[in-house]
Enzyme design. Structure first.
Site, PDB file in Angstrom:
ATOM      1  N   ASP A  67       0.844  -1.200   0.000  1.00 53.05           N
ATOM      2  CA  ASP A  67       0.000   0.000   0.000  1.00 53.05           C
ATOM      3  C   ASP A  67       0.878   1.248   0.000  1.00 53.05           C
ATOM      4  O   ASP A  67       0.371   2.377  -0.029  1.00 53.05           O
ATOM      5  CB  ASP A  67      -1.020  -0.018   1.154  1.00 53.05           C
ATOM      6  CG  ASP A  67      -0.382  -0.037   2.520  1.00 53.05           C
ATOM      7  OD1 ASP A  67       0.853  -0.203   2.609  1.00 53.05           O
ATOM      8  OD2 ASP A  67      -1.127   0.102   3.518  1.00 53.05           O
ATOM      9  N   SER A  68       2.200   1.059  -0.045  1.00 51.89           N
ATOM     10  CA  SER A  68       3.127   2.163  -0.317  1.00 51.89           C
ATOM     11  C   SER A  68       2.779   2.815  -1.646  1.00 51.89           C
ATOM     12  O   SER A  68       3.220   3.924  -1.936  1.00 51.89           O
ATOM     13  CB  SER A  68       4.580   1.666  -0.329  1.00 51.89           C
ATOM     14  OG  SER A  68       4.715   0.517  -1.143  1.00 51.89           O
ATOM     15  N   ASP A 113      -1.056  -6.102   0.081  1.00 54.30           N
ATOM     16  CA  ASP A 113      -1.362  -5.426   1.353  1.00 54.30           C
ATOM     17  C   ASP A 113      -2.851  -5.213   1.538  1.00 54.30           C
ATOM     18  O   ASP A 113      -3.539  -4.735   0.624  1.00 54.30           O
ATOM     19  CB  ASP A 113      -0.703  -4.043   1.371  1.00 54.30           C
ATOM     20  CG  ASP A 113       0.583  -4.010   2.161  1.00 54.30           C
ATOM     21  OD1 ASP A 113       0.786  -4.887   3.016  1.00 54.30           O
ATOM     22  OD2 ASP A 113       1.383  -3.093   1.920  1.00 54.30           O
ATOM     23  N   LYS A 161      -1.169  -9.309   3.378  1.00 60.69           N
ATOM     24  CA  LYS A 161      -0.369  -8.803   4.502  1.00 60.69           C
ATOM     25  C   LYS A 161      -1.194  -7.810   5.316  1.00 60.69           C
ATOM     26  O   LYS A 161      -1.895  -6.973   4.740  1.00 60.69           O
ATOM     27  CB  LYS A 161       0.909  -8.127   3.984  1.00 60.69           C
ATOM     28  CG  LYS A 161       1.732  -7.452   5.080  1.00 60.69           C
ATOM     29  CD  LYS A 161       3.162  -7.178   4.680  1.00 60.69           C
ATOM     30  CE  LYS A 161       3.377  -5.909   3.902  1.00 60.69           C
ATOM     31  NZ  LYS A 161       2.987  -4.678   4.598  1.00 60.69           N
ATOM     32  N   GLU A 189      -1.010  -5.232   8.934  1.00 62.79           N
ATOM     33  CA  GLU A 189      -0.166  -4.591   9.933  1.00 62.79           C
ATOM     34  C   GLU A 189      -0.802  -4.715  11.308  1.00 62.79           C
ATOM     35  O   GLU A 189      -1.990  -4.387  11.470  1.00 62.79           O
ATOM     36  CB  GLU A 189      -0.005  -3.099   9.601  1.00 62.79           C
ATOM     37  CG  GLU A 189       0.658  -2.844   8.260  1.00 62.79           C
ATOM     38  CD  GLU A 189       0.842  -1.363   7.960  1.00 62.79           C
ATOM     39  OE1 GLU A 189       0.549  -0.512   8.832  1.00 62.79           O
ATOM     40  OE2 GLU A 189       1.278  -1.053   6.841  1.00 62.79           O
ATOM     41  N   GLU A 241       9.644  -3.951  10.278  1.00 62.00           N
ATOM     42  CA  GLU A 241      10.083  -2.678   9.663  1.00 62.00           C
ATOM     43  C   GLU A 241      10.655  -1.734  10.719  1.00 62.00           C
ATOM     44  O   GLU A 241      10.017  -1.466  11.750  1.00 62.00           O
ATOM     45  CB  GLU A 241       8.879  -2.020   8.952  1.00 62.00           C
ATOM     46  CG  GLU A 241       9.244  -0.674   8.337  1.00 62.00           C
ATOM     47  CD  GLU A 241       8.235  -0.170   7.303  1.00 62.00           C
ATOM     48  OE1 GLU A 241       7.283  -0.904   6.969  1.00 62.00           O
ATOM     49  OE2 GLU A 241       8.438   0.967   6.837  1.00 62.00           O
TER      50      GLU A 241
END
Ligand code: KIV
Length: 263
Positions: free
Chosen positions: A45-46, A84, A112, A114, A181
């Site tokens: 999602d960057s 993501d 993925k 978070e 990260e």
């Protein structure tokens, strides 16, 4: 190398062989990443920052992720593609199931998410139904407003203990992979050695089982530069050369070096 699966990555961890992940968001770059020899591609999602020009990943939607996941998967059939789950798309197990299904049906082989312990129930539910999960701990960019900026995490003994406990719980819940990260290198190495599942680091030192970088960062295209980023275009004439240089540097242990790590 044939189709990369989670078993490929498990075997590489067991053999002490490093593997590589690079973000990609479209078909052309997905093909180049795959041809460079990276085992995994992250549709991160960057993309909210490097494609859409936002200052965080918060604005990215499930539709955005599904669109870019489809583009990537068409061009990289042999890579393991991780997509993501965007901000607030996995707040309950039911919502998580619906949105994870959309990304898997777009072609991803893993999603993925978070977060720590609070994800355990959703992870177990997805895994029990055959949907593999990669978790993401440390500096989780979707929590940038909670952290007060993109800051290194896990520096105090309390934070470090909590990240380690989250990692163990996430593995126990059934996650197949973990991204760490921006945490101190010693903490990432400790977590990687304690877990059976492969751990992918970004700004987490050389002791993880794999490395990931955002493609635009490693190509020297980003307007900001974090300590852990190396511009792999330096000394290369082509993007293909830079991607291959990153893959080779991770596999040979030449990246990341001390200058890229946090303590
Ligand atoms: O969105 C992304 O690209 C990521 C990486 C920074 C790990 O999550």
């Amino acid at each position: 190398m044939g189709k990369v699966t989670i078993s490929t990555l498990d075997k590489m961890k067991a053999a002490g062989e490093k593997f590589v992940c690079i973000t990609a968001y479209d078909a052309t770059f997905a093909r180049l990443v795959s041809e460079a020899g990276a085992e995994t591609i992250l549709v991160g999602d960057s993309l909210g920052m490097v494609l859409q020009g936002h200052d965080s990943t918060i604005q990215v939607t499930v539709d955005d992720m599904a669109y870019h996941t489809e583009c990537v998967c068409r061009a990289a059939p042999d890579s393991l593609v991780i997509a993501d789950m965007p901000f607030m798309s996995y707040t309950t197990p039911e919502q998580t199931m619906v949105n994870a299904t959309a990304l898997m049906q777009a072609g991803a082989q893993m999603i993925k998410m978070e977060g720590g312990t609070w994800l355990s129930e959703s992870i177990s539910m997805l895994v029990e139904r055959g949907l593999p999960v990669c978790a993401h701990l440390g500096l989780t960019p979707q929590s940038v407003n909670q952290f007060g900026g993109f800051k290194v995490q896990g520096r105090t003994p309390k934070e470090a203990k909590s990240i380690l406990a989250d990692a163990v719980e996430i593995q126990d819940a059934g996650a197949s992979l973990l991204v760490l990260e921006c945490i101190p290198a010693h903490l990432a190495a400790d977590i990687s050695s304690k877990l059976d599942i492969p751990v992918i680091g970004i700004g987490a030192g050389a002791g993880t089982d794999a490395q990931v970088l955002v493609m635009h960062d490693l190509l020297g295209l980003s307007s900001h530069s974090a300590r852990f980023v190396q511009n792999f275009m330096e000394g290369q004439d082509t993007i293909q050369g830079a991607l291959k240089a990153f893959v080779d540097a991770v596999k040979s242990g030449d990246y990341p070096r001390e200058e890229h790590t946090y303590s």
